[in-house]
Every structure is written in C-alpha cells, then in structure tokens.
Scaffold this motif. Structure first.
Motif, mmCIF file in Angstrom:
data_model
loop_
_atom_site.group_PDB
_atom_site.id
_atom_site.type_symbol
_atom_site.label_atom_id
_atom_site.label_comp_id
_atom_site.label_asym_id
_atom_site.label_seq_id
_atom_site.Cartn_x
_atom_site.Cartn_y
_atom_site.Cartn_z
ATOM 1 N N VAL A 1 -30.907 29.988 32.239
ATOM 2 C CA VAL A 1 -30.492 29.214 33.415
ATOM 3 C C VAL A 1 -30.891 27.745 33.275
ATOM 4 O O VAL A 1 -30.136 26.847 33.649
ATOM 5 C CB VAL A 1 -31.018 29.842 34.732
ATOM 6 N N ASP A 2 -32.056 27.482 32.728
ATOM 7 C CA ASP A 2 -32.498 26.096 32.541
ATOM 8 C C ASP A 2 -31.631 25.379 31.511
ATOM 9 O O ASP A 2 -31.318 24.198 31.668
ATOM 10 C CB ASP A 2 -33.970 26.056 32.110
ATOM 11 N N ALA A 3 -31.248 26.085 30.464
ATOM 12 C CA ALA A 3 -30.399 25.483 29.436
ATOM 13 C C ALA A 3 -29.016 25.160 29.979
ATOM 14 O O ALA A 3 -28.461 24.095 29.692
ATOM 15 C CB ALA A 3 -30.296 26.409 28.229
ATOM 16 N N VAL A 4 -28.469 26.053 30.783
ATOM 17 C CA VAL A 4 -27.146 25.823 31.362
ATOM 18 C C VAL A 4 -27.205 24.696 32.389
ATOM 19 O O VAL A 4 -26.381 23.777 32.356
ATOM 20 C CB VAL A 4 -26.587 27.125 31.989
ATOM 21 N N GLU A 5 -28.186 24.755 33.280
ATOM 22 C CA GLU A 5 -28.310 23.713 34.304
ATOM 23 C C GLU A 5 -28.625 22.355 33.695
ATOM 24 O O GLU A 5 -28.210 21.328 34.225
ATOM 25 C CB GLU A 5 -29.373 24.096 35.327
ATOM 26 N N GLY A 6 -29.356 22.344 32.594
ATOM 27 C CA GLY A 6 -29.698 21.095 31.921
ATOM 28 C C GLY A 6 -28.614 20.628 30.959
ATOM 29 O O GLY A 6 -28.816 19.675 30.219
ATOM 30 N N VAL A 7 -27.497 21.291 30.951
ATOM 31 C CA VAL A 7 -26.338 20.988 30.115
ATOM 32 C C VAL A 7 -26.700 20.984 28.626
ATOM 33 O O VAL A 7 -26.164 20.224 27.833
ATOM 34 C CB VAL A 7 -25.660 19.655 30.538
ATOM 35 N N ARG A 8 -27.613 21.853 28.261
ATOM 36 C CA ARG A 8 -27.945 22.013 26.843
ATOM 37 C C ARG A 8 -27.090 23.103 26.220
ATOM 38 O O ARG A 8 -27.065 23.265 25.011
ATOM 39 C CB ARG A 8 -29.436 22.328 26.687
ATOM 40 N N VAL A 9 -26.408 23.864 27.090
ATOM 41 C CA VAL A 9 -25.487 24.923 26.681
ATOM 42 C C VAL A 9 -24.190 24.720 27.439
ATOM 43 O O VAL A 9 -24.215 24.470 28.647
ATOM 44 C CB VAL A 9 -26.065 26.316 27.023
ATOM 45 N N GLN A 10 -23.079 24.802 26.731
ATOM 46 C CA GLN A 10 -21.776 24.795 27.379
ATOM 47 C C GLN A 10 -21.263 26.233 27.321
ATOM 48 O O GLN A 10 -21.135 26.795 26.229
ATOM 49 C CB GLN A 10 -20.790 23.864 26.665
ATOM 50 N N ALA A 11 -20.992 26.813 28.488
ATOM 51 C CA ALA A 11 -20.525 28.194 28.554
ATOM 52 C C ALA A 11 -19.328 28.254 29.490
ATOM 53 O O ALA A 11 -19.401 27.773 30.617
ATOM 54 C CB ALA A 11 -21.640 29.108 29.057
ATOM 55 N N SER A 12 -18.232 28.827 28.990
ATOM 56 C CA SER A 12 -17.046 28.968 29.833
ATOM 57 C C SER A 12 -16.403 30.315 29.572
ATOM 58 O O SER A 12 -16.433 30.826 28.454
ATOM 59 C CB SER A 12 -16.056 27.841 29.544
ATOM 60 N N GLY A 13 -15.839 30.878 30.618
ATOM 61 C CA GLY A 13 -15.166 32.162 30.498
ATOM 62 C C GLY A 13 -16.034 33.301 30.994
ATOM 63 O O GLY A 13 -17.191 33.118 31.384
ATOM 64 N N GLU A 14 -15.442 34.490 30.975
ATOM 65 C CA GLU A 14 -16.131 35.692 31.444
ATOM 66 C C GLU A 14 -17.197 36.154 30.445
ATOM 67 O O GLU A 14 -17.055 35.954 29.247
ATOM 68 C CB GLU A 14 -15.133 36.823 31.638
ATOM 69 N N ARG A 15 -18.224 36.778 30.950
ATOM 70 C CA ARG A 15 -19.291 37.395 30.158
ATOM 71 C C ARG A 15 -20.087 36.388 29.319
ATOM 72 O O ARG A 15 -20.610 36.740 28.284
ATOM 73 C CB ARG A 15 -18.732 38.506 29.268
ATOM 74 N N THR A 16 -20.171 35.154 29.760
ATOM 75 C CA THR A 16 -20.903 34.169 28.957
ATOM 76 C C THR A 16 -22.341 33.956 29.413
ATOM 77 O O THR A 16 -22.982 33.009 28.987
ATOM 78 C CB THR A 16 -20.167 32.810 28.939
ATOM 79 N N ASP A 17 -22.861 34.841 30.225
ATOM 80 C CA ASP A 17 -24.265 34.768 30.623
ATOM 81 C C ASP A 17 -25.078 35.594 29.623
ATOM 82 O O ASP A 17 -25.029 36.818 29.622
ATOM 83 C CB ASP A 17 -24.442 35.321 32.033
ATOM 84 N N LEU A 18 -25.826 34.913 28.781
ATOM 85 C CA LEU A 18 -26.626 35.605 27.769
ATOM 86 C C LEU A 18 -28.026 35.970 28.263
ATOM 87 O O LEU A 18 -28.806 36.556 27.508
ATOM 88 C CB LEU A 18 -26.738 34.757 26.501
ATOM 89 N N ALA A 19 -28.347 35.659 29.496
ATOM 90 C CA ALA A 19 -29.690 35.931 30.018
ATOM 91 C C ALA A 19 -30.143 37.378 29.798
ATOM 92 O O ALA A 19 -31.308 37.590 29.457
ATOM 93 C CB ALA A 19 -29.773 35.549 31.495
ATOM 94 N N PRO A 20 -29.270 38.382 29.968
ATOM 95 C CA PRO A 20 -29.741 39.759 29.754
ATOM 96 C C PRO A 20 -30.150 40.072 28.304
ATOM 97 O O PRO A 20 -30.846 41.040 28.070
ATOM 98 C CB PRO A 20 -28.533 40.617 30.141
ATOM 99 N N TYR A 21 -29.746 39.235 27.369
ATOM 100 C CA TYR A 21 -30.024 39.489 25.949
ATOM 101 C C TYR A 21 -31.165 38.647 25.401
ATOM 102 O O TYR A 21 -31.593 38.865 24.268
ATOM 103 C CB TYR A 21 -28.771 39.219 25.112
ATOM 104 N N LEU A 22 -31.622 37.675 26.179
ATOM 105 C CA LEU A 22 -32.627 36.731 25.691
ATOM 106 C C LEU A 22 -33.966 36.984 26.364
ATOM 107 O O LEU A 22 -34.002 37.368 27.532
ATOM 108 C CB LEU A 22 -32.155 35.307 25.963
ATOM 109 N N PRO A 23 -35.080 36.730 25.713
ATOM 110 C CA PRO A 23 -35.199 36.303 24.312
ATOM 111 C C PRO A 23 -34.918 37.451 23.342
ATOM 112 O O PRO A 23 -34.944 38.612 23.716
ATOM 113 C CB PRO A 23 -36.638 35.816 24.203
ATOM 114 N N LEU A 24 -34.684 37.061 22.109
ATOM 115 C CA LEU A 24 -34.328 38.032 21.083
ATOM 116 C C LEU A 24 -35.529 38.565 20.317
ATOM 117 O O LEU A 24 -35.445 39.602 19.690
ATOM 118 C CB LEU A 24 -33.320 37.418 20.108
#
Length: 119
Positions: free
Chosen positions: A95-118
């Motif tokens: 969420v911090d990366a997306v809000e801080g515009v460090r990640v560009q994510a568009s489209g369905e299923r682009t929330d990787l939060a459930p998979y991170l950290p690896l």
C-alpha cells in the motif's frame, strides 16, 4: 515461450542483500535479487493474468485468470528493482509503494499484498 525464472542459491541471495544493506550493491546484485524474487512470486502465484515488470531485469506473468498472450496486458504492475526488492523482503508495504507512486498497477488482480513479503 520464455524460460521460467529460477530462484537463486540462498548464499548468493544473502550476499547480495548484505551488499544492498551496506549500500554497496552493484547492478549484478539488483539483477540477481530481482529475478530471484520474481521467481518466488511466479511459484507462489502461478497464472498468466497479471504481468509484473521490473525493467530492465525481468518480467513474469502470475495469478490465475484470463490468460494474456500478446501486446500490453490488461493487468500490469511495473516498478524499479529497488522497490521490488523492498516489497519482496517486507521492507516496504504494498500500500505504501502504490500510494507513494513507486509502483504503477492497473487492471484486475494487481494487488500483490496477499503475496508479499516473499521471504
């Protein structure tokens, strides 16, 4: 079809992370860590509906759903290597990366939060 990425040996990952933490990471370290963590994501979230790009190092298609085959995919995530490594290691929250515009994510299923950290 491009070859799948493979996780790097644990000792190589640990050494690259140590150099990164010391501020002495080189391009090869970023490449190794980026590909390693993309390989872990690919194994954790198999599928071909979302493309995760970390230029210039690698891209993978992950997460089950409608398969993407040509052109720009309808679901796309793009970030730089330092941000990807920080996300993968838990040093940065999705969420911090997306809000801080460090990640560009568009489209369905682009929330990787459930998979991170690896890990």
């Amino acid at each position: 079809m491009p070859a799948r990425l493979k996780p790097a040996p644990a000792a190589d990952v640990a050494a690259a992370l140590a150099r990164l933490d010391a501020g002495a990471a080189e391009r090869g370290d970023l490449r190794l860590l980026t590909k390693h963590y993309l390989a872990l994501l690919e194994a954790l979230a198999p599928g071909r509906s979302v493309e995760v790009r970390v230029p210039p190092y690698a891209a993978v298609q992950v997460i089950e759903g409608v398969r993407h085959t040509r052109g720009t995919p309808p679901a796309l995530i793009e970030t730089d290597a330092a941000t990807w490594i920080a996300l993968a290691t838990g040093r940065l929250a999705w969420v911090d990366a997306v809000e801080g515009v460090r990640v560009q994510a568009s489209g369905e299923r682009t929330d990787l939060a459930p998979y991170l950290p690896l890990g």
